[in-house]
Design a protein around this motif. Structure first.
Motif, PDB file in Angstrom:
ATOM      1  N   VAL A 178      19.987   4.046   0.976  1.00  0.00           N
ATOM      2  CA  VAL A 178      18.575   4.251   1.258  1.00  0.00           C
ATOM      3  C   VAL A 178      18.009   2.961   1.844  1.00  0.00           C
ATOM      4  CG1 VAL A 178      16.338   4.830   0.263  1.00  0.00           C
ATOM      5  CG2 VAL A 178      18.411   5.885  -0.660  1.00  0.00           C
ATOM      6  N   ASP A 179      17.555   3.043   3.094  1.00  0.00           N
ATOM      7  CA  ASP A 179      16.874   1.918   3.740  1.00  0.00           C
ATOM      8  C   ASP A 179      15.384   2.228   3.724  1.00  0.00           C
ATOM      9  OD1 ASP A 179      19.048   0.173   4.831  1.00  0.00           O
ATOM     10  OD2 ASP A 179      19.603   2.057   5.815  1.00  0.00           O
ATOM     11  N   TYR A 180      14.610   1.329   3.130  1.00  0.00           N
ATOM     12  CA  TYR A 180      13.169   1.564   3.095  1.00  0.00           C
ATOM     13  C   TYR A 180      12.416   0.255   3.233  1.00  0.00           C
ATOM     14  CZ  TYR A 180      13.326   0.128  -1.834  1.00  0.00           C
ATOM     15  OH  TYR A 180      13.519  -0.570  -3.000  1.00  0.00           O
ATOM     16  N   THR A 181      11.155   0.389   3.615  1.00  0.00           N
ATOM     17  CA  THR A 181      10.289  -0.768   3.734  1.00  0.00           C
ATOM     18  C   THR A 181       9.087  -0.589   2.831  1.00  0.00           C
ATOM     19  OG1 THR A 181       9.227   0.227   5.665  1.00  0.00           O
ATOM     20  CG2 THR A 181      10.946  -1.403   6.091  1.00  0.00           C
ATOM     21  N   ARG A 182       8.630  -1.698   2.296  1.00  0.00           N
ATOM     22  CA  ARG A 182       7.337  -1.733   1.609  1.00  0.00           C
ATOM     23  C   ARG A 182       6.333  -2.203   2.646  1.00  0.00           C
ATOM     24  NH1 ARG A 182       9.187  -3.218  -4.144  1.00  0.00           N
ATOM     25  NH2 ARG A 182      10.102  -1.211  -4.686  1.00  0.00           N
ATOM     26  N   ARG A 183       5.213  -1.493   2.683  1.00  0.00           N
ATOM     27  CA  ARG A 183       4.246  -1.725   3.752  1.00  0.00           C
ATOM     28  C   ARG A 183       2.879  -2.060   3.183  1.00  0.00           C
ATOM     29  NH1 ARG A 183       6.152  -1.134   9.118  1.00  0.00           N
ATOM     30  NH2 ARG A 183       8.335  -0.565   8.874  1.00  0.00           N
ATOM     31  N   GLY A 184       2.086  -2.769   3.993  1.00  0.00           N
ATOM     32  CA  GLY A 184       0.733  -3.150   3.607  1.00  0.00           C
ATOM     33  C   GLY A 184      -0.288  -2.571   4.563  1.00  0.00           C
TER      34      GLY A 184
ATOM     35  N   LEU B  47      21.699   1.580  -2.977  1.00  0.00           N
ATOM     36  CA  LEU B  47      22.535   2.736  -3.253  1.00  0.00           C
ATOM     37  C   LEU B  47      21.843   3.565  -4.325  1.00  0.00           C
ATOM     38  CD1 LEU B  47      25.290   4.207  -2.962  1.00  0.00           C
ATOM     39  CD2 LEU B  47      26.073   2.815  -4.884  1.00  0.00           C
ATOM     40  N   TRP B  48      21.632   4.844  -4.055  1.00  0.00           N
ATOM     41  CA  TRP B  48      21.037   5.768  -5.021  1.00  0.00           C
ATOM     42  C   TRP B  48      21.992   6.941  -5.185  1.00  0.00           C
ATOM     43  CZ3 TRP B  48      15.080   6.716  -4.321  1.00  0.00           C
ATOM     44  CH2 TRP B  48      14.403   5.501  -4.287  1.00  0.00           C
ATOM     45  N   VAL B  49      22.075   7.461  -6.394  1.00  0.00           N
ATOM     46  CA  VAL B  49      22.896   8.628  -6.672  1.00  0.00           C
ATOM     47  C   VAL B  49      22.021   9.702  -7.304  1.00  0.00           C
ATOM     48  CG1 VAL B  49      24.903   9.527  -7.926  1.00  0.00           C
ATOM     49  CG2 VAL B  49      24.947   7.180  -7.020  1.00  0.00           C
TER      50      VAL B  49
ATOM     51  N   THR C 246       0.818  -1.213   0.000  1.00  0.00           N
ATOM     52  CA  THR C 246       0.000   0.000   0.000  1.00  0.00           C
ATOM     53  C   THR C 246       0.847   1.257   0.000  1.00  0.00           C
ATOM     54  OG1 THR C 246      -0.176   0.044   2.430  1.00  0.00           O
ATOM     55  CG2 THR C 246      -1.944  -1.100   1.203  1.00  0.00           C
ATOM     56  N   HIS C 247       2.066   1.164   0.562  1.00  0.00           N
ATOM     57  CA  HIS C 247       2.941   2.337   0.594  1.00  0.00           C
ATOM     58  C   HIS C 247       4.368   1.921   0.956  1.00  0.00           C
ATOM     59  CE1 HIS C 247       1.661   1.812   4.781  1.00  0.00           C
ATOM     60  NE2 HIS C 247       2.712   2.523   5.150  1.00  0.00           N
ATOM     61  N   THR C 248       5.280   2.842   0.689  1.00  0.00           N
ATOM     62  CA  THR C 248       6.694   2.647   0.984  1.00  0.00           C
ATOM     63  C   THR C 248       7.116   3.726   1.969  1.00  0.00           C
ATOM     64  OG1 THR C 248       7.150   1.617  -1.142  1.00  0.00           O
ATOM     65  CG2 THR C 248       9.011   2.685  -0.043  1.00  0.00           C
ATOM     66  N   ARG C 249       7.997   3.349   2.891  1.00  0.00           N
ATOM     67  CA  ARG C 249       8.455   4.310   3.896  1.00  0.00           C
ATOM     68  C   ARG C 249       9.970   4.217   4.039  1.00  0.00           C
ATOM     69  NH1 ARG C 249       5.863   3.265   9.381  1.00  0.00           N
ATOM     70  NH2 ARG C 249       7.580   1.838   9.748  1.00  0.00           N
ATOM     71  N   TYR C 250      10.612   5.387   4.060  1.00  0.00           N
ATOM     72  CA  TYR C 250      12.044   5.415   4.356  1.00  0.00           C
ATOM     73  C   TYR C 250      12.248   5.114   5.827  1.00  0.00           C
ATOM     74  CZ  TYR C 250      13.009   7.767  -0.097  1.00  0.00           C
ATOM     75  OH  TYR C 250      13.120   8.090  -1.418  1.00  0.00           O
ATOM     76  N   GLU C 251      13.173   4.222   6.100  1.00  0.00           N
ATOM     77  CA  GLU C 251      13.593   3.968   7.477  1.00  0.00           C
ATOM     78  C   GLU C 251      14.846   4.786   7.776  1.00  0.00           C
ATOM     79  OE1 GLU C 251      11.541   2.326   9.360  1.00  0.00           O
ATOM     80  OE2 GLU C 251      10.277   1.732   7.666  1.00  0.00           O
ATOM     81  N   ALA C 252      15.691   4.986   6.753  1.00  0.00           N
ATOM     82  CA  ALA C 252      16.889   5.823   6.900  1.00  0.00           C
ATOM     83  C   ALA C 252      17.385   6.208   5.513  1.00  0.00           C
ATOM     84  CB  ALA C 252      17.987   5.073   7.652  1.00  0.00           C
ATOM     85  N   ILE C 253      17.861   7.437   5.418  1.00  0.00           N
ATOM     86  CA  ILE C 253      18.525   7.921   4.211  1.00  0.00           C
ATOM     87  C   ILE C 253      19.864   8.478   4.679  1.00  0.00           C
ATOM     88  CG2 ILE C 253      18.485   9.544   2.281  1.00  0.00           C
ATOM     89  CD1 ILE C 253      15.440   9.658   2.578  1.00  0.00           C
ATOM     90  N   SER C 254      20.961   7.872   4.227  1.00  0.00           N
ATOM     91  CA  SER C 254      22.292   8.289   4.671  1.00  0.00           C
ATOM     92  C   SER C 254      23.127   8.702   3.478  1.00  0.00           C
ATOM     93  CB  SER C 254      23.000   7.137   5.395  1.00  0.00           C
ATOM     94  OG  SER C 254      22.212   6.644   6.450  1.00  0.00           O
ATOM     95  N   SER C 255      23.611   9.945   3.501  1.00  0.00           N
ATOM     96  CA  SER C 255      24.551  10.346   2.454  1.00  0.00           C
ATOM     97  C   SER C 255      25.906   9.752   2.808  1.00  0.00           C
ATOM     98  CB  SER C 255      24.629  11.866   2.334  1.00  0.00           C
ATOM     99  OG  SER C 255      25.128  12.425   3.526  1.00  0.00           O
TER     100      SER C 255
END
Length: 139
Positions: free
Chosen positions: A104-110, A122-124, A83-92
Motif C-alpha cells: 500500500v502506497d499512500y500519502t498524508r496530505r494537508g 505491507l497490509w494483509v 487533513t486527509h490520506t490518499r492512496y497512491e497505489a494499492i498492489s496485491s
C-alpha cells in the motif's frame, strides 16, 4: 487431514475466486481509509480483524480487541498539518480466495492537498467468519 495440513495445503482455487477476493479485500482497505479520513475510530476498527498486528519497525504491537487507538490519535495527526490520506497505489502481491497481501502506497496530505509524507507498507486482509478485515499492517 489435520487442521495444520488443511491450512498449509489448502484447496485449489479458481482464478475468478482470487479476482473476487482481491476486489473485496481492496474495498475493505478503502473503507478503512475512508473511516480514517472521517476520523471515525469505530469505523476503522470495523475494518480490522482481532487480534490485529502492527509491525512498526522491529516492534510488534498486538491489539486484542477494538478501541486501541489513543483517544487523541487525530489530534496528534492534525498537529502535523494532516487533513486527509490518499492512496497512491494499492498492489496485491500474494492472493488466495480468503487472504490478500498488499503493498500500500499512500500519502498524508494537508491543506491544498500538499503532500506531507509518503508511506509504503505491507497490509494483509483476510476473509474470516464471512467478513473481510485487515489482520496485519507493517510500517
Amino acid at each position: 487431514m489435520s487442521r495444520i495440513a488443511d491450512a498449509l495445503i489448502g484447496q485449489p482455487r479458481q482464478e475468478g475466486d482470487i479476482a473476487t477476493a482481491i476486489a473485496q479485500a481492496t474495498q475493505c482497505l478503502e473503507r478503512f481509509t475512508d473511516a480514517f479520513n472521517q476520523q471515525d475510530l469505530p469505523g476503522m476498527d470495523a475494518c480490522l480483524h482481532f487480534p490485529h498486528q502492527m509491525w512498526s519497525g522491529a516492534q510488534l504491537l498486538v491489539w486484542q480487541q477494538p478501541g486501541n487507538h489513543p483517544p487523541d490519535f487525530f489530534e496528534l495527526l492534525r498537529a502535523t498539518g494532516w487533513t486527509h490520506t490518499r492512496y497512491e497505489a494499492i498492489s496485491s502481491v500474494l492472493a488466495s480466495a480468503d487472504k490478500v497481501h498488499f503493498v500500500v502506497d499512500y500519502t498524508r496530505r494537508g491543506l491544498g492537498d500538499a503532500e506531507l509524507s509518503r508511506h509504503r507498507n505491507l497490509w494483509v486482509a483476510v476473509q474470516h467468519e464471512g467478513r473481510w478485515g485487515i489482520v496485519l499492517r507493517s510500517y
